[in-house]
Each structure stands twice: as C-alpha cells, then as structure tokens.
Design a protein around this motif. Structure first.
Motif, PDB file in Angstrom:
ATOM      1  N   LEU A 108       0.990  -1.358   0.051  1.00  0.00           N
ATOM      2  CA  LEU A 108       0.193   0.048  -0.015  1.00  0.00           C
ATOM      3  C   LEU A 108       0.862   1.341  -0.064  1.00  0.00           C
ATOM      4  O   LEU A 108       0.538   2.058   0.641  1.00  0.00           O
ATOM      5  CB  LEU A 108      -1.019   0.021   1.217  1.00  0.00           C
ATOM      6  N   GLY A 109       2.015   1.199  -0.598  1.00  0.00           N
ATOM      7  CA  GLY A 109       2.618   2.567  -0.763  1.00  0.00           C
ATOM      8  C   GLY A 109       3.831   2.549   0.195  1.00  0.00           C
ATOM      9  O   GLY A 109       4.625   3.525   0.339  1.00  0.00           O
ATOM     10  N   SER A 110       4.205   1.435   0.726  1.00  0.00           N
ATOM     11  CA  SER A 110       5.034   1.345   1.831  1.00  0.00           C
ATOM     12  C   SER A 110       6.560   1.419   1.173  1.00  0.00           C
ATOM     13  O   SER A 110       6.750   1.225   0.160  1.00  0.00           O
ATOM     14  CB  SER A 110       5.289   0.075   2.536  1.00  0.00           C
ATOM     15  N   ARG A 111       7.591   2.160   2.109  1.00  0.00           N
ATOM     16  CA  ARG A 111       9.059   2.339   1.758  1.00  0.00           C
ATOM     17  C   ARG A 111       9.796   2.018   2.716  1.00  0.00           C
ATOM     18  O   ARG A 111       8.991   2.336   4.138  1.00  0.00           O
ATOM     19  CB  ARG A 111       9.124   3.763   1.313  1.00  0.00           C
ATOM     20  N   VAL A 112      11.048   1.879   2.433  1.00  0.00           N
ATOM     21  CA  VAL A 112      11.875   2.220   3.920  1.00  0.00           C
ATOM     22  C   VAL A 112      12.455   3.085   3.726  1.00  0.00           C
ATOM     23  O   VAL A 112      13.289   3.833   2.718  1.00  0.00           O
ATOM     24  CB  VAL A 112      12.965   0.621   3.547  1.00  0.00           C
ATOM     25  N   LEU A 113      12.524   3.970   4.768  1.00  0.00           N
ATOM     26  CA  LEU A 113      13.061   5.350   4.878  1.00  0.00           C
ATOM     27  C   LEU A 113      14.394   5.311   5.505  1.00  0.00           C
ATOM     28  O   LEU A 113      14.453   4.355   6.463  1.00  0.00           O
ATOM     29  CB  LEU A 113      12.000   6.206   5.819  1.00  0.00           C
ATOM     30  N   GLU A 114      15.472   5.662   4.741  1.00  0.00           N
ATOM     31  CA  GLU A 114      16.970   5.870   5.254  1.00  0.00           C
ATOM     32  C   GLU A 114      17.375   7.142   5.370  1.00  0.00           C
ATOM     33  O   GLU A 114      17.212   8.014   5.152  1.00  0.00           O
ATOM     34  CB  GLU A 114      17.759   5.123   4.286  1.00  0.00           C
ATOM     35  N   VAL A 115      17.663   7.231   7.013  1.00  0.00           N
ATOM     36  CA  VAL A 115      18.059   8.381   7.264  1.00  0.00           C
ATOM     37  C   VAL A 115      19.197   8.175   8.512  1.00  0.00           C
ATOM     38  O   VAL A 115      19.184   7.303   8.826  1.00  0.00           O
ATOM     39  CB  VAL A 115      17.005   9.329   8.112  1.00  0.00           C
ATOM     40  N   ARG A 116      19.794   9.325   8.678  1.00  0.00           N
ATOM     41  CA  ARG A 116      21.075   9.246   9.473  1.00  0.00           C
ATOM     42  C   ARG A 116      20.818   9.532  10.984  1.00  0.00           C
ATOM     43  O   ARG A 116      20.019  10.473  11.250  1.00  0.00           O
ATOM     44  CB  ARG A 116      22.015  10.412   9.194  1.00  0.00           C
ATOM     45  N   GLY A 117      21.165   8.726  11.730  1.00  0.00           N
ATOM     46  CA  GLY A 117      20.876   8.929  13.118  1.00  0.00           C
ATOM     47  C   GLY A 117      21.338  10.195  13.747  1.00  0.00           C
ATOM     48  O   GLY A 117      22.669  10.573  13.370  1.00  0.00           O
ATOM     49  N   ARG A 118      20.567  10.826  14.111  1.00  0.00           N
ATOM     50  CA  ARG A 118      20.965  12.360  14.671  1.00  0.00           C
ATOM     51  C   ARG A 118      21.979  12.376  15.801  1.00  0.00           C
ATOM     52  O   ARG A 118      23.101  13.321  15.813  1.00  0.00           O
ATOM     53  CB  ARG A 118      19.699  13.230  15.269  1.00  0.00           C
ATOM     54  N   ARG A 119      22.343  11.268  16.481  1.00  0.00           N
ATOM     55  CA  ARG A 119      23.370  11.235  17.577  1.00  0.00           C
ATOM     56  C   ARG A 119      24.587  10.199  16.992  1.00  0.00           C
ATOM     57  O   ARG A 119      25.794  10.592  17.240  1.00  0.00           O
ATOM     58  CB  ARG A 119      22.887  10.666  18.969  1.00  0.00           C
ATOM     59  N   SER A 120      24.093   9.135  16.454  1.00  0.00           N
ATOM     60  CA  SER A 120      25.132   8.209  15.982  1.00  0.00           C
ATOM     61  C   SER A 120      25.924   8.389  14.643  1.00  0.00           C
ATOM     62  O   SER A 120      26.751   7.939  14.495  1.00  0.00           O
ATOM     63  CB  SER A 120      24.426   6.678  16.069  1.00  0.00           C
ATOM     64  N   GLY A 121      24.906   9.029  13.806  1.00  0.00           N
ATOM     65  CA  GLY A 121      25.408   9.083  12.432  1.00  0.00           C
ATOM     66  C   GLY A 121      25.298   7.891  11.504  1.00  0.00           C
ATOM     67  O   GLY A 121      25.629   7.786  10.170  1.00  0.00           O
ATOM     68  N   GLU A 122      24.825   6.766  12.167  1.00  0.00           N
ATOM     69  CA  GLU A 122      24.715   5.692  11.324  1.00  0.00           C
ATOM     70  C   GLU A 122      23.332   5.642  10.734  1.00  0.00           C
ATOM     71  O   GLU A 122      22.505   6.422  10.909  1.00  0.00           O
ATOM     72  CB  GLU A 122      24.560   4.599  12.227  1.00  0.00           C
ATOM     73  N   LEU A 123      23.331   5.031   9.453  1.00  0.00           N
ATOM     74  CA  LEU A 123      22.061   4.890   8.886  1.00  0.00           C
ATOM     75  C   LEU A 123      20.981   4.105   9.565  1.00  0.00           C
ATOM     76  O   LEU A 123      21.249   2.888   9.984  1.00  0.00           O
ATOM     77  CB  LEU A 123      22.334   4.290   7.285  1.00  0.00           C
ATOM     78  N   ARG A 124      19.807   4.524   9.461  1.00  0.00           N
ATOM     79  CA  ARG A 124      18.949   3.936  10.214  1.00  0.00           C
ATOM     80  C   ARG A 124      17.492   3.604   9.068  1.00  0.00           C
ATOM     81  O   ARG A 124      17.362   4.354   8.197  1.00  0.00           O
ATOM     82  CB  ARG A 124      17.951   4.875  11.249  1.00  0.00           C
ATOM     83  N   HIS A 125      16.988   2.429   9.281  1.00  0.00           N
ATOM     84  CA  HIS A 125      15.967   2.192   8.309  1.00  0.00           C
ATOM     85  C   HIS A 125      14.611   1.864   8.800  1.00  0.00           C
ATOM     86  O   HIS A 125      14.697   0.917  10.022  1.00  0.00           O
ATOM     87  CB  HIS A 125      16.434   0.741   7.609  1.00  0.00           C
ATOM     88  N   THR A 126      13.505   2.324   8.522  1.00  0.00           N
ATOM     89  CA  THR A 126      12.109   2.245   9.181  1.00  0.00           C
ATOM     90  C   THR A 126      11.146   2.246   7.949  1.00  0.00           C
ATOM     91  O   THR A 126      11.063   3.061   7.072  1.00  0.00           O
ATOM     92  CB  THR A 126      12.178   3.854   9.977  1.00  0.00           C
TER      93      THR A 126
END
Length: 158
Positions: A39-57
């Motif tokens: 239904l239009g889902s995506r995986v959002l990839e953003v940088r963690g604001r503290r860790s700088g690591e890529l996060r996937h949601t």
C-alpha cells in the motif's frame, strides 16, 4: 526542546509495542526490501542524529495533490527526529532507492494531508489518532496536527 512538544508526548503514549517492533515492522521491511510495496510502503533511510549511522524504518508514502508526504502517526518518532535534524534521506523499495530532501510542514498546513493519510491508512493508523479520522472536522484535524509531524518530500535531494 522537542521533549515538551505535543508530538513528543504523543509518541510516549503511542510507543510501538513488541509485536509492532519485532514482527510487523520487520515483515513490512522485508517485503519492501524484496521490492513489494505494501500500500505504498517504503523503507526510509535516514542518518541517526546522534550516532550518524544509517537507520531504516518502514513508512507509508502518501501521494496527495501532486506532492508526496511522510506522516508520523505515532508522533515525534525517532525517524521524524532524525529527519528534522538532517532533512536528507532515501526512500527504498527493493534494490532501488530515491534520495530526497524533506521539508517539515507547519501545523496549519497539515489538516488536508492528515485527512488524506487517514483515508488511505485508517485501518493501520487509527489507534494513533485518538478518535480523529478522515471524516473529522477541519477543527478536529487542526487540533491533532501538533501531535503528528508531516514532511513534504522534495526530489531530488538538494
């Protein structure tokens, strides 16, 4: 600063439970990673604001009136905080990803987007909107707006 906001308080009340974190989100993430958009889902990839690591949601990408939006139904989620700190991200389905820059909407612009979001995903997200639905009045949607961060997707990334 954001800890006292209505969106932060809402997130504390609507924090994802074990089933959502460990079963539902993982299933949607796996399907989306396999190229199946639910239904239009995506995986959002953003940088963690503290860790700088890529996060996937997993997120629901809303297309509405010629624009695209991400809505945080649970409130000031980690992905919303990360996107606020660094508005650059990627939306991924399968092996393809699209880089973007996001712009957070002010509360007064949110009601029509929230209405469209609730029409599309009511069954999935109704519990996070405290009785506000797609048929709610503009006044009720305006009252709910501060609890739900909304980001307009600007493509390509700037």
């Amino acid at each position: 600063m954001h800890d006292a906001s209505p969106a932060s308080a809402h997130f504390e009340r609507k924090r994802p439970g074990w089933f959502t974190r460990n079963v539902f989100n993982r299933l949607v993430r796996l399907l989306t990673a396999a190229g199946i958009s639910v239904l239009g889902s995506r995986v959002l990839e953003v940088r963690g604001r503290r860790s700088g690591e890529l996060r996937h949601t997993p997120v629901n990408l809303l297309e509405f009136e010629g624009a695209r939006y991400l809505v945080a139904p649970r409130g000031d989620t980690q992905w919303a905080r990360n996107l606020r700190a660094d508005p650059n991200g990627r939306l991924i389905v399968g092996r393809s990803g699209e880089s973007f820059t996001a712009q957070e909407l002010p509360d007064e612009e949110k009601p029509p987007v929230l209405r469209a979001y609730l029409k599309r995903w009511r069954l999935e997200v109704a519990a996070f909107f405290d009785g506000v639905g797609p048929d709610s009045s503009d006044e009720q949607l305006r009252a709910a707006a501060a609890k739900h961060p909304v980001f307009r997707i600007l493509s390509p990334a700037r």
